[in-house]
Design a protein around this motif. Sequence first.
Motif, PDB file in Angstrom:
ATOM      1  N   PHE A 133       0.854  -1.180   0.000  1.00 38.22           N
ATOM      2  CA  PHE A 133       0.000   0.000   0.000  1.00 38.22           C
ATOM      3  C   PHE A 133       0.897   1.240   0.000  1.00 38.22           C
ATOM      4  O   PHE A 133       1.852   1.311   0.772  1.00 38.22           O
ATOM      5  N   GLY A 134       0.574   2.206  -0.835  1.00 34.48           N
ATOM      6  CA  GLY A 134       1.417   3.387  -0.951  1.00 34.48           C
ATOM      7  C   GLY A 134       0.626   4.670  -0.993  1.00 34.48           C
ATOM      8  O   GLY A 134      -0.521   4.709  -1.448  1.00 34.48           O
ATOM      9  N   VAL A 135       1.266   5.735  -0.519  1.00 39.87           N
ATOM     10  CA  VAL A 135       0.667   7.061  -0.579  1.00 39.87           C
ATOM     11  C   VAL A 135       1.781   8.072  -0.825  1.00 39.87           C
ATOM     12  O   VAL A 135       2.868   7.973  -0.252  1.00 39.87           O
ATOM     13  N   ALA A 136       1.531   9.014  -1.711  1.00 40.55           N
ATOM     14  CA  ALA A 136       2.469  10.104  -1.999  1.00 40.55           C
ATOM     15  C   ALA A 136       1.701  11.418  -1.922  1.00 40.55           C
ATOM     16  O   ALA A 136       0.492  11.463  -2.217  1.00 40.55           O
ATOM     17  N   MET A 150       4.000   0.618   2.534  1.00 37.74           N
ATOM     18  CA  MET A 150       4.022  -0.453   3.527  1.00 37.74           C
ATOM     19  C   MET A 150       3.665  -1.751   2.804  1.00 37.74           C
ATOM     20  O   MET A 150       2.642  -1.825   2.128  1.00 37.74           O
ATOM     21  N   GLU A 151       4.535  -2.759   2.932  1.00 37.17           N
ATOM     22  CA  GLU A 151       4.333  -4.014   2.213  1.00 37.17           C
ATOM     23  C   GLU A 151       4.334  -5.180   3.196  1.00 37.17           C
ATOM     24  O   GLU A 151       5.184  -5.272   4.081  1.00 37.17           O
ATOM     25  N   GLY A 166       6.906 -11.099   7.267  1.00 38.25           N
ATOM     26  CA  GLY A 166       7.664  -9.855   7.291  1.00 38.25           C
ATOM     27  C   GLY A 166       6.867  -8.662   6.819  1.00 38.25           C
ATOM     28  O   GLY A 166       5.848  -8.793   6.138  1.00 38.25           O
ATOM     29  N   THR A 167       7.351  -7.489   7.221  1.00 36.59           N
ATOM     30  CA  THR A 167       6.757  -6.225   6.817  1.00 36.59           C
ATOM     31  C   THR A 167       7.872  -5.279   6.398  1.00 36.59           C
ATOM     32  O   THR A 167       8.931  -5.246   7.030  1.00 36.59           O
ATOM     33  N   ARG A 168       7.633  -4.533   5.339  1.00 35.54           N
ATOM     34  CA  ARG A 168       8.628  -3.586   4.831  1.00 35.54           C
ATOM     35  C   ARG A 168       8.016  -2.187   4.790  1.00 35.54           C
ATOM     36  O   ARG A 168       6.941  -1.989   4.232  1.00 35.54           O
ATOM     37  N   TYR A 169       8.734  -1.232   5.396  1.00 34.84           N
ATOM     38  CA  TYR A 169       8.303   0.164   5.403  1.00 34.84           C
ATOM     39  C   TYR A 169       9.313   0.965   4.575  1.00 34.84           C
ATOM     40  O   TYR A 169      10.522   0.805   4.731  1.00 34.84           O
ATOM     41  N   LYS A 170       8.816   1.847   3.735  1.00 41.43           N
ATOM     42  CA  LYS A 170       9.692   2.598   2.838  1.00 41.43           C
ATOM     43  C   LYS A 170       9.276   4.055   2.786  1.00 41.43           C
ATOM     44  O   LYS A 170       8.126   4.373   2.491  1.00 41.43           O
ATOM     45  N   VAL A 188      14.552   2.377   3.973  1.00 40.78           N
ATOM     46  CA  VAL A 188      13.689   1.205   4.067  1.00 40.78           C
ATOM     47  C   VAL A 188      13.959   0.481   5.381  1.00 40.78           C
ATOM     48  O   VAL A 188      15.125   0.270   5.751  1.00 40.78           O
ATOM     49  N   TYR A 189      12.890   0.107   6.064  1.00 38.61           N
ATOM     50  CA  TYR A 189      13.010  -0.715   7.275  1.00 38.61           C
ATOM     51  C   TYR A 189      12.301  -2.028   7.001  1.00 38.61           C
ATOM     52  O   TYR A 189      11.093  -2.071   6.775  1.00 38.61           O
TER      53      TYR A 189
END
Length: 215
Positions: A133-136, A150-151, A166-170, A188-189
Amino acid sequence: MGQEAQRPGFSDELWMSVRVRGRAPEFLKKPLGTHYRRIRLTGELGYRSADNFFAGRQLYAEVVGRYRLSKVFDVGVEYRYANRGANSPNRDRIQFIGGAGTQWNRFDLSYRFGYQIVFRGQDQNRTLLRNRFGVAYDIRKWKLDPEFDMEFFTRTDRPQGWNHIGTRYKLSTSFSPWKGHRFSPALVYDRDAFVADPVNRMIYSIAYTIDLRRL
């Protein structure tokens, strides 16, 4: 049950990539007809480090083909081959993707779904579902617009059933110093969950993209 939960390790990594984007080859324009303009192709070369930024963990090559169904929806397929060095077997994967994107006021909202198959040798393939999911936000009179993704990664091939791994935050931005050229730095975390030997990664990423359609 009485054992304490395993504490994850921590790693700092560097990711770098160069991408080239464009349309389908010109000789397909006539046979594809109106579909030709809906196709987008991307080629990418990338480097990913181990905990030491200059200790290479992975070199990869990737090709992606996407077909735009409408202004909102698209589908595609992605193939990646990764050289993982002398201590790990090389690996390839394929991912079937679908996505949607729209604008609301000054926000760009996006969703990306992926079904990924990682080929690990005979009877060792791994399948994953990926939901991003993304927002700009478009800041007035400012070129470095913030983007946040957030993935979620879900493994589907375990006999015990599906589980979140797992979860990825960018957090990222991008800027274009010249027409058709774009740099995209990101922080990226990446956080493992419910896996053996979990590792949380802080990743410093930079991508350089050439868009042949804009040159």
